[in-house]
Design an enzyme around this catalytic site. Sequence first.
Site, PDB file in Angstrom:
ATOM      1  N   ARG A  48      10.197   9.288 -25.479  1.00 23.62           N
ATOM      2  CA  ARG A  48      10.170  10.648 -26.003  1.00 23.62           C
ATOM      3  C   ARG A  48       8.805  10.972 -26.578  1.00 23.62           C
ATOM      4  NH1 ARG A  48      11.414  11.687 -31.064  1.00 23.62           N
ATOM      5  NH2 ARG A  48      13.050  10.115 -31.203  1.00 23.62           N
ATOM      6  N   TYR A 101       7.303  38.415 -18.683  1.00 21.42           N
ATOM      7  CA  TYR A 101       8.379  37.671 -18.028  1.00 21.42           C
ATOM      8  C   TYR A 101       9.650  37.771 -18.878  1.00 21.42           C
ATOM      9  CZ  TYR A 101      11.149  33.558 -16.762  1.00 21.42           C
ATOM     10  OH  TYR A 101      12.164  32.708 -16.425  1.00 21.42           O
ATOM     11  N   ASP A 173      -0.332  32.853 -20.339  1.00 21.56           N
ATOM     12  CA  ASP A 173       0.559  32.276 -19.339  1.00 21.56           C
ATOM     13  C   ASP A 173      -0.146  32.374 -17.995  1.00 21.56           C
ATOM     14  OD1 ASP A 173       2.513  31.749 -17.432  1.00 21.56           O
ATOM     15  OD2 ASP A 173       4.114  32.705 -18.567  1.00 21.56           O
ATOM     16  N   LYS A 198       6.421  26.006 -10.809  1.00 24.27           N
ATOM     17  CA  LYS A 198       5.952  26.962  -9.813  1.00 24.27           C
ATOM     18  C   LYS A 198       4.809  26.357  -8.982  1.00 24.27           C
ATOM     19  CE  LYS A 198       8.905  29.752 -11.877  1.00 24.27           C
ATOM     20  NZ  LYS A 198       9.179  29.193 -13.196  1.00 24.27           N
TER      21      LYS A 198
END
Length: 380
Positions: A48, A101, A173, A198
């Site tokens: 983690r 978005y 972004d 993406k």
Amino acid sequence: MRGFSTNAIHAGQEPDPTTGAVIVPIHPSSTFIQDEVNSPRGGYEYSRAANPTRSALQECLAALEGARHAFAFGSGMGAADVALRVQLRPGDHVVIPHDAYGGTFRIIDKVLTQWGVEYSTVDLGDVAALRDALRPTTKLVWCETPTNPLLGIADVTAVAEVAHAGGARLVVDNTFASPYLQNPLALGADVVLHSTTKYVGGHSDVVGGALVLDDDELAEQIRFTQNSVGSVPGPFDAWLTLRGVKTLAVRMERHSDNAERVAEMLAAHPAVSQVLYPGLPTHPGHETAAKQMRRFGGMVSFRVAAGKEAALAVCAGTELFTLAESLGGVESLIEHPGEMTHASVAGSVLEVPDDLIRLSVGIEDIDDLLEDLRGALGRV
């Protein structure tokens, strides 16, 4: 200084010192041996906090954005959550694009407002409007360029100057552009965000996100918060993303080639009322995009002259363009934002036109893609 594709293939990816493997191994181990208490043998304690496969991906992403720090997350929204969480407190104000978005709008409007964070929506292509929107409590300007799904363009350098003059940081972004087409840190941004699901991953087979930055103090805050909330990718996800990024440059060139042809065809089609693509000289952000992007990318949106029902019919009528959410994979996708990816902004100031279609133009043969779209448009 190494070139982009060289970094994409080699940064953080030296052959394995134990086996000589050319490809970075997947390290699925959740824990690592310590020779003494608090003395981990290889520098890793628990996955983690850090994992060797994730570290390789992070080093590569930092190199591609020309940054000192990169952090990989389990999703783009996981990255957005931590970016917002470490920089905003109750009573703070954030400026977001008027066509942001839907997922970004949702986390700010539905989650952060419950904790006392305020926001304003602004057309970031209008620097004067941004300046007017800043408040003494504004701590963050959140920018997308190009925006999703309206392909709006903001001048990153100008937005950064206004944000910094007002005492705020700028997060960009960069998902639609990818690190190959645009590097916001070099233009004045403080933090760059990617949904690596993406274009960075590029094959529609992995979900991930990333934050990239230079600020050492902010990086430490992100590292601490990410570990605290556990917003991390698994090693196989990190490996898949690293595998995908190797071909990012060649893929983005083909995406851009194909999207330019698609935009030109749509602009001349009688069933189309408007094409939104920054590569078209008629786009209001064309000059700015040409200045700060290497090319104009693979995303094209357009409006259907006959309205919503016709737009829905076009979305259902293609064969090579698959009707599906997401974007940036090698295959072409088509969607209706108002009913799909941006349904969360329905009824808000960010609501998108109901005749809008968004294309993620893939890397198939362009003549086949054009024929597919012409066929679907010709049936409405």
